[in-house]
Design a protein around this motif. Structure first.
Motif, PDB file in Angstrom:
ATOM      1  N   ARG A 181       9.254  -4.981  -8.606  1.00  0.00           N
ATOM      2  CA  ARG A 181      10.712  -4.854  -8.541  1.00  0.00           C
ATOM      3  C   ARG A 181      11.170  -4.366  -7.167  1.00  0.00           C
ATOM      4  O   ARG A 181      12.120  -4.900  -6.598  1.00  0.00           O
ATOM      5  CB  ARG A 181      11.162  -3.867  -9.621  1.00  0.00           C
ATOM      6  N   ASP A 182      10.487  -3.357  -6.621  1.00  0.00           N
ATOM      7  CA  ASP A 182      10.988  -2.694  -5.417  1.00  0.00           C
ATOM      8  C   ASP A 182      10.465  -3.286  -4.118  1.00  0.00           C
ATOM      9  O   ASP A 182      11.091  -3.145  -3.078  1.00  0.00           O
ATOM     10  CB  ASP A 182      10.622  -1.199  -5.445  1.00  0.00           C
ATOM     11  N   VAL A 183       9.289  -3.905  -4.157  1.00  0.00           N
ATOM     12  CA  VAL A 183       8.683  -4.375  -2.912  1.00  0.00           C
ATOM     13  C   VAL A 183       8.555  -5.890  -2.880  1.00  0.00           C
ATOM     14  O   VAL A 183       9.016  -6.550  -1.958  1.00  0.00           O
ATOM     15  CB  VAL A 183       7.277  -3.739  -2.709  1.00  0.00           C
ATOM     16  N   GLN A 233       6.958  -1.584 -11.009  1.00  0.00           N
ATOM     17  CA  GLN A 233       7.809  -0.989  -9.974  1.00  0.00           C
ATOM     18  C   GLN A 233       7.553  -1.635  -8.619  1.00  0.00           C
ATOM     19  O   GLN A 233       8.478  -1.882  -7.842  1.00  0.00           O
ATOM     20  CB  GLN A 233       7.552   0.522  -9.883  1.00  0.00           C
ATOM     21  N   THR A 234       6.278  -1.932  -8.341  1.00  0.00           N
ATOM     22  CA  THR A 234       5.948  -2.581  -7.075  1.00  0.00           C
ATOM     23  C   THR A 234       6.589  -3.965  -7.006  1.00  0.00           C
ATOM     24  O   THR A 234       7.158  -4.349  -5.990  1.00  0.00           O
ATOM     25  CB  THR A 234       4.418  -2.701  -6.919  1.00  0.00           C
ATOM     26  N   GLU A 242       0.818  -1.209   0.000  1.00  0.00           N
ATOM     27  CA  GLU A 242       0.000   0.000   0.000  1.00  0.00           C
ATOM     28  C   GLU A 242       0.853   1.260   0.000  1.00  0.00           C
ATOM     29  O   GLU A 242       0.479   2.265  -0.601  1.00  0.00           O
ATOM     30  CB  GLU A 242      -0.957  -0.029   1.199  1.00  0.00           C
ATOM     31  N   THR A 243       2.001   1.189   0.661  1.00  0.00           N
ATOM     32  CA  THR A 243       2.928   2.323   0.604  1.00  0.00           C
ATOM     33  C   THR A 243       3.321   2.571  -0.847  1.00  0.00           C
ATOM     34  O   THR A 243       3.319   3.713  -1.317  1.00  0.00           O
ATOM     35  CB  THR A 243       4.184   2.028   1.447  1.00  0.00           C
ATOM     36  N   ALA A 244       3.617   1.495  -1.559  1.00  0.00           N
ATOM     37  CA  ALA A 244       3.971   1.635  -2.977  1.00  0.00           C
ATOM     38  C   ALA A 244       2.810   2.236  -3.762  1.00  0.00           C
ATOM     39  O   ALA A 244       3.007   3.089  -4.624  1.00  0.00           O
ATOM     40  CB  ALA A 244       4.372   0.274  -3.545  1.00  0.00           C
ATOM     41  N   ARG A 245       1.589   1.811  -3.439  1.00  0.00           N
ATOM     42  CA  ARG A 245       0.420   2.352  -4.154  1.00  0.00           C
ATOM     43  C   ARG A 245       0.267   3.848  -3.900  1.00  0.00           C
ATOM     44  O   ARG A 245      -0.031   4.616  -4.801  1.00  0.00           O
ATOM     45  CB  ARG A 245      -0.853   1.645  -3.679  1.00  0.00           C
ATOM     46  N   VAL A 246       0.445   4.242  -2.635  1.00  0.00           N
ATOM     47  CA  VAL A 246       0.223   5.650  -2.295  1.00  0.00           C
ATOM     48  C   VAL A 246       1.282   6.552  -2.948  1.00  0.00           C
ATOM     49  O   VAL A 246       0.967   7.664  -3.346  1.00  0.00           O
ATOM     50  CB  VAL A 246       0.193   5.841  -0.755  1.00  0.00           C
ATOM     51  N   VAL A 247       2.523   6.060  -3.068  1.00  0.00           N
ATOM     52  CA  VAL A 247       3.519   6.913  -3.734  1.00  0.00           C
ATOM     53  C   VAL A 247       3.395   6.822  -5.258  1.00  0.00           C
ATOM     54  O   VAL A 247       4.081   7.538  -5.963  1.00  0.00           O
ATOM     55  CB  VAL A 247       4.976   6.604  -3.314  1.00  0.00           C
ATOM     56  N   GLY A 248       2.515   5.953  -5.743  1.00  0.00           N
ATOM     57  CA  GLY A 248       2.235   5.932  -7.170  1.00  0.00           C
ATOM     58  C   GLY A 248       3.047   4.938  -7.982  1.00  0.00           C
ATOM     59  O   GLY A 248       3.186   5.102  -9.196  1.00  0.00           O
ATOM     60  N   SER A 249       3.583   3.900  -7.347  1.00  0.00           N
ATOM     61  CA  SER A 249       4.352   2.899  -8.098  1.00  0.00           C
ATOM     62  C   SER A 249       3.452   2.143  -9.064  1.00  0.00           C
ATOM     63  O   SER A 249       2.322   1.802  -8.724  1.00  0.00           O
ATOM     64  CB  SER A 249       4.978   1.882  -7.139  1.00  0.00           C
TER      65      SER A 249
END
Lengths: 289, 351
Positions: free
Chosen positions: A201-203, A198-199, A187-194
């Motif tokens: 790859r990064d999360v 990207q989600t 959800e953090t990724a969603r809120v920053v707009g990933s």
């Protein structure tokens, strides 16, 4: 003293140890032994095998048929397991994450069915499906006369077959792995707009890296040693789908050259060990960082 | 400004988490959503963030209707209860992550991460990973990550609940100062009334998907508009006693309290008095409630005295050092102007 006592404890595990000894340990050493003999399935050398030293190994390492089977195994393992089952299994697990319970259950059962059916049954089904004259695939394609899939494209058929057959394991393993990713991270990724990529790859991937390594190790080794291809193509036509386990079987049982196939077995075993070591090394590197 | 209009959220299975909510949060305001678990406060916060889509109603940020927008397009930053720091990234990478997604060049985003990290006292920790930080440091990294992308609204989900008690007070002060300095509209969720009272400019007390009262900390504490709010706010629960309008007063637990306008004779009411406004006296007083001391609890500078009056338990306070013995007879006299009268039917305050 707590427990059964030594003698009774030994009595309990003895049957299992005897079975392991007779069916695993003894054949392993037997393979080592016959690898240095000219033992054959039939004939004079079956009666009185002679020790020929490293002759078999020299023969194996200079045999183009051996290298061809290794090459085919490499393709088989890479395309069908390391890439095919891995990617498809992960994709299914990722896609089913948010799906409705009923849909999820249905797809999981279907995929699992391919995994739990006995190899002989599955092989028969695929032979029926890919048959040139009465096969389902040719019927669906409306071809007459149809394509003899297992003859014209034996490796492609094996690769597709193995992806179909083995994806369930990767899917289940990745489902479990994905449920260990904390929702707040996604959800953090969603809120920053990933984006989804990207989600991932990064999360997601950093979280499930260890699971992915374990999964790849297991399915690689299973596929490497998989004998089901024999049931579909028996290595043919003209050795074009003769992966290592089939090659060993064909030399030992069909060709009767037990000594030679014993040597091949040992070489294949060493390659397996090497693979496992590479993965363990990678997993350890991931843990320390 | 954040505006919520007629917001309703129904989950599959028919649970109504939000029930036609209306709410306006001013620019730069520090706003608390307070309520017991399951009251819908977290759902409201997540709906403002865009992590939940409402069944009906709208969310506006500034003059923009963001209801159909994805979370990433709303220009909000959220800090989760568990901080949600990415374990494989350093503090610097974590703080710079939103900027990486916004495709800022590496140099720029690292400079910005360094600047904010410095502001939040993380300067020496930038190359570390979250696992090497204390709880308080992790929280500050999460705040720094939220600050990094210059959002128009901060959303905090239970920001202090993962810290131990002493650290929580420190973090509370830190959080309030940070919000004042940045002057960014901030909405936070908490179930801890003390936290809400201490931090927020205004508080919305929620229950069963609805807002029961909105007001400043002072208003909500002094004049809770319903018995639910009265019961929820305050570190020691408010005494809610049944009384009856009789003549020019209200008879309650053997005593009498003044009667407000707008009540008819003989009407039953609920009398609310905070223990802090109910001093315990050892001599008889006219109109005071009287009973026997049942339990004494030390709270530090004062003690909470539970008195049994006709089988009913009423809590009052006494200064530290003056505690009566249990079993002795005491009198409780409400501080004038601090007695709240509620209607029995709907539990609303009689003003």
């Amino acid at each position: 003293m707590v427990g059964l006592g030594r003698s009774r404890a030994v009595a309990f595990v003895a049957p299992a140890l005897v079975l392991i000894g007779v069916f695993l340990v003894f054949p392993a050493f037997w393979t080592l032994y016959i690898g240095v003999t000219n033992y054959r399935l039939t004939g004079a050398a079956a009666k009185a095998p002679e020790v020929v030293g490293l002759d078999n190994y020299r023969g194996v390492l200079s045999d183009p048929a051996f290298y061809r089977s290794l090459w085919l195994t490499l393709i088989y393992v890479l395309v069908s397991a390391a890439v095919g089952q891995n990617v498809l299994g992960f994709g299914l697990a990722w896609a089913l994450r948010g799906a409705r319970r009923a849909i999820r259950r249905l797809i999981e059962s279907l995929v699992l069915l391919a995994w739990v059916l006995p190899s002989s049954v599955v092989a028969f089904l695929w032979i029926a499906m890919l048959d040139r004259d009465a096969g389902t695939v040719n019927m669906l394609l409306g071809q007459s006369p149809g394509t003899a899939w297992l003859v014209q494209y034996p490796m492609t058929a094996l690769v597709v077959f193995n992806i179909w057959r083995g994806t369930a394991f990767s899917m289940m393993l990745y489902s479990a792995a994905l449920s260990s990713v904390p929702p707040s991270h996604l959800e953090t990724a969603r809120v920053v707009g990933s984006s989804t990529m990207q989600t991932l790859r990064d999360v997601v991937l950093p979280h499930i890296r260890r699971h992915a390594l374990t999964n790849t190790l297991l399915i690689t080794l299973w596929t490497f040693n998989d004998f089901t291809p024999f049931l579909l193509t028996a290595g043919g036509p003209d050795h074009r789908s003769e992966v290592a386990p089939v090659y060993i079987y064909n030399t030992a049982i069909v060709g009767g050259d037990m000594g030679y196939s014993g040597a091949v077995s040992l070489v294949v075993l060493l390659i397996n060990l090497l693979l496992a070591l590479v993965y363990l090394r990678a997993a350890r590197a991931g843990r320390s960082s | 400004m954040v505006t919520v209009e007629g917001l309703t959220k129904e989950f599959p299975g028919g649970v109504r988490a939000l029930d036609g909510l209306n709410l306006s949060i001013m620019d730069g305001e520090f706003f608390a959503l307070l309520g017991p678990s399951g009251c819908g406060k977290t759902t409201l916060l997540r709906t403002i963030a865009g992590l939940e889509s409402p069944t009906s109603g709208a969310v506006r940020i500034g003059d923009r209707d963001v209801t159909p927008l994805a979370p990433g397009a709303r220009n909000v930053a959220m800090v989760f209860q568990d901080y949600a720091l990415f374990p494989h990234m350093t503090v610097r990478e974590n703080i710079a992550y939103p900027l990486k997604i916004k495709r800022q060049p590496r140099g720029e985003r690292e400079a910005r991460a360094g600047e904010i990290g410095g502001q939040l006292g993380l300067a020496g920790l930038m190359p570390r990973r979250p696992a090497e930080l204390s709880g308080g440091q992790q929280q500050r990294v999460a705040l720094a990550r939220a600050v990094a992308c210059r959002p128009s609204v901060f959303l905090f989900d239970e920001p202090l609940s993962n810290l131990d008690a002493r650290l929580r007070l420190e973090a509370r002060t830190f959080l309030k100062r940070l919000q004042r300095e940045l002057a960014v509209t901030t909405v936070f969720v908490t179930h801890d009334q003390a936290e809400a009272l201490a931090l927020a400019d205004r508080i919305a007390v929620m229950d069963a998907g609805q807002i029961r009262q909105i007001g400043t900390a002072r208003e909500v504490f002094r004049r809770p508009s319903t018995t639910f709010v009265a019961n929820f706010i305050g570190s020691t629960p408010m005494n809610l006693l049944s009384g009856e309008v009789r003549g020019d007063g209200i008879a309650v637990a053997g005593g009498t309290v003044p009667r407000p306008d707008g009540l008819s004779d003989g009407e039953p009411v609920t009398v609310g008095i905070r223990p802090e406004y109910l001093p315990v006296l050892t001599s008889a007083q006219h109109g005071a409630l009287s009973g026997e001391v049942s339990i004494v609890e030390h709270l530090g500078t004062s003690s909470l005295v539970t008195v049994e009056i006709d089988g009913e338990l009423v809590a009052g306070t006494v200064a530290e050092g003056d505690e009566p013995d249990t079993g002795t007879r005491v009198w409780l006299r409400p501080v004038p102007g601090r007695v709240l009268i509620y209607r029995v039917g709907d539990g609303t305050l009689v003003s």
